[in-house]
Design a protein around this motif. Structure first.
Motif: not given
Ligand code: NAD
Ligand code: ZN
Length: 356
Positions: A201-202, A215-219, A235-239
């Motif tokens: 999520i960004t 809410l349980g979304f850690n990335r 950056k997206i790939r890293e997260v």
């Protein structure tokens, strides 16, 4: 009966950017309608828009209208033609009243009905009043175990549900959700339930991302608008923690920069699922998308979602949907509720107005 002695307070917006509360007469009940005592209503970002800027795209506030389209309540009166609903039933209100006669309605795509009357969207009055008449076809019973506050979340959850139905994420499919507002977070709950994984999520704001964590979304990824295509993808790939990139981007901001970032974040052959509505025209990296066979799918409101979403929520399939609600105000304090929702420092996700 005590309820009936209360004033029918309604929340109005004017074309010159003011909101006010005014008492309305108790409504008459047309034969195909029911009178609902509205017990919970969420404030939507679009309502802040109608208030602060008087329009969304071509849809303008040209005269005073009553806002509100995320409501649940209890039936007080049943129209003479209505079958299947009774006084005392607890219902969630589907706000888009389509004509049921045009081609789009007949084909089951009634969200695209050109004659739809959508509560609280000009020129139609909405549900932000204590007592409202609404066509019975668009009232959906909620179980006794579901609170009215939850019943009022069926609308934003339906927006997300429709987007999931359009994009069809499958078990283990990596996705990114752009924007951690109420719609982005509802999207995350629905995409997770559909099996999407991992979910990134960004947002531009860290505090919104904190709410995603709750809410349980850690990335999560705090976007920097100076990032170019390769940096965004890296950056997206890293997260994400995978070697691949997202195959679906659920774009829930409407901001041009975010739509572009969504395209950059996608794996070749991926799908941009556009939910956000920003400016009427937005520039896209269409050539790069074309060379990479990126699909574009849009999603508008919802159709046939209420019974399904009520079931999903009631059985806990979507997780902690009530976690979206950050603030609650009584009807008499509706103006305060709007001010809280509009004030970014208040860290509101979903602000609700309730009446016992
Ligand atoms: P919101 O404004 O509360 O949330 C949007 C979030 O996006 C904010 O947290 C903001 O910080 C973030 N954001 C802004 N620019 C960004 C960027 N460049 N990169 C990353 N994040 C960025 O809005 P909401 O109520 O959650 O609604 C989201 C969008 O969905 C709106 O555009 C709304 O109009 C649209 N919407 C569409 C439908 C539909 O049927 N398609 C229905 C309801 C809402
Ligand atoms: Zn129609």
């Amino acid at each position: 009966t005590e309820v009936l002695t209360r004033p029918n307070l309604a929340l109005w917006v004017t074309k010159d950017h003011k909101i006010y509360q005014k008492e309305e007469p108790y409504p008459a009940c047309p034969p195909d309608d029911c009178i609902v005592h509205v017990k919970a209503t969420g404030i939507c970002g679009s309502e802040i828009h109608f208030w602060k800027s008087g329009r969304i795209g071509d849809c303008c506030v040209t005269h005073d209208i009553i806002l509100g389209h995320e409501s649940s309540g209890q039936i007080l009166e049943v129209g003479s033609n209505v079958k299947g609903l009774q006084i005392g039933d607890r219902v969630s209100i589907e706000p888009g009243v389509s004509c049921w006669e045009c081609d789009m309605c007949i084909r089951g795509r009634y969200n695209l009905c050109p004659k739809v009357k959508f509560s609280g969207t000009p020129p139609s009055d909405g549900t932000m009043r204590r007592f409202v008449a609404h066509p019975a076809r668009f009232l959906h019973k909620i179980p006794d175990t579901m609170s009215y506050a939850t019943g009022a979340l069926i609308e934003p959850l339906s927006v997300a549900y429709n987007a999931v139905v359009r994009a069809k994420p499958y078990l283990g499919q990596p996705v990114v959700i752009c924007g951690a507002g109420p719609i982005g977070l509802a999207m995350a709950l629905c995409a997770r339930a559909a099996g999407a994984f991992p979910i990134v999520i960004t947002d531009l704001e860290q505090n919104r991302l904190e709410q995603a964590h709750t809410l349980g979304f850690n990335r999560t990824l705090k976007i920097d608008l100076s990032w170019d295509r390769l940096t965004t993808a890296a950056k997206i790939r890293e997260v994400m923690g995978t070697s691949c990139l997202p195959q679906i981007a659920f774009e829930c901001t409407g901001a041009a920069s975010s739509i572009n970032a969504a395209c950059y974040a996608l794996e070749d052959g991926g799908t941009l699922l556009q939910v956000g509505c920003g400016k009427p025209e937005v520039e896209l990296p269409l050539m790069s998308m074309g060379f990479r066979e990126v699909n574009i799918i849009t999603s508008f409101r919802y159709q046939q979602s209420w019974p399904v979403v009520i079931r999903l929520v009631n059985e806990g399939v979507l997780g902690d949907v009530d976690g979206l609600i950050t603030h609650t105000f009584p009807v008499e304090k509706t103006i305060d509720a709007f001010e809280t929702c509009a004030d970014r420092s208040k860290l509101a996700i979903k602000v609700q107005i309730v009446d016992e």
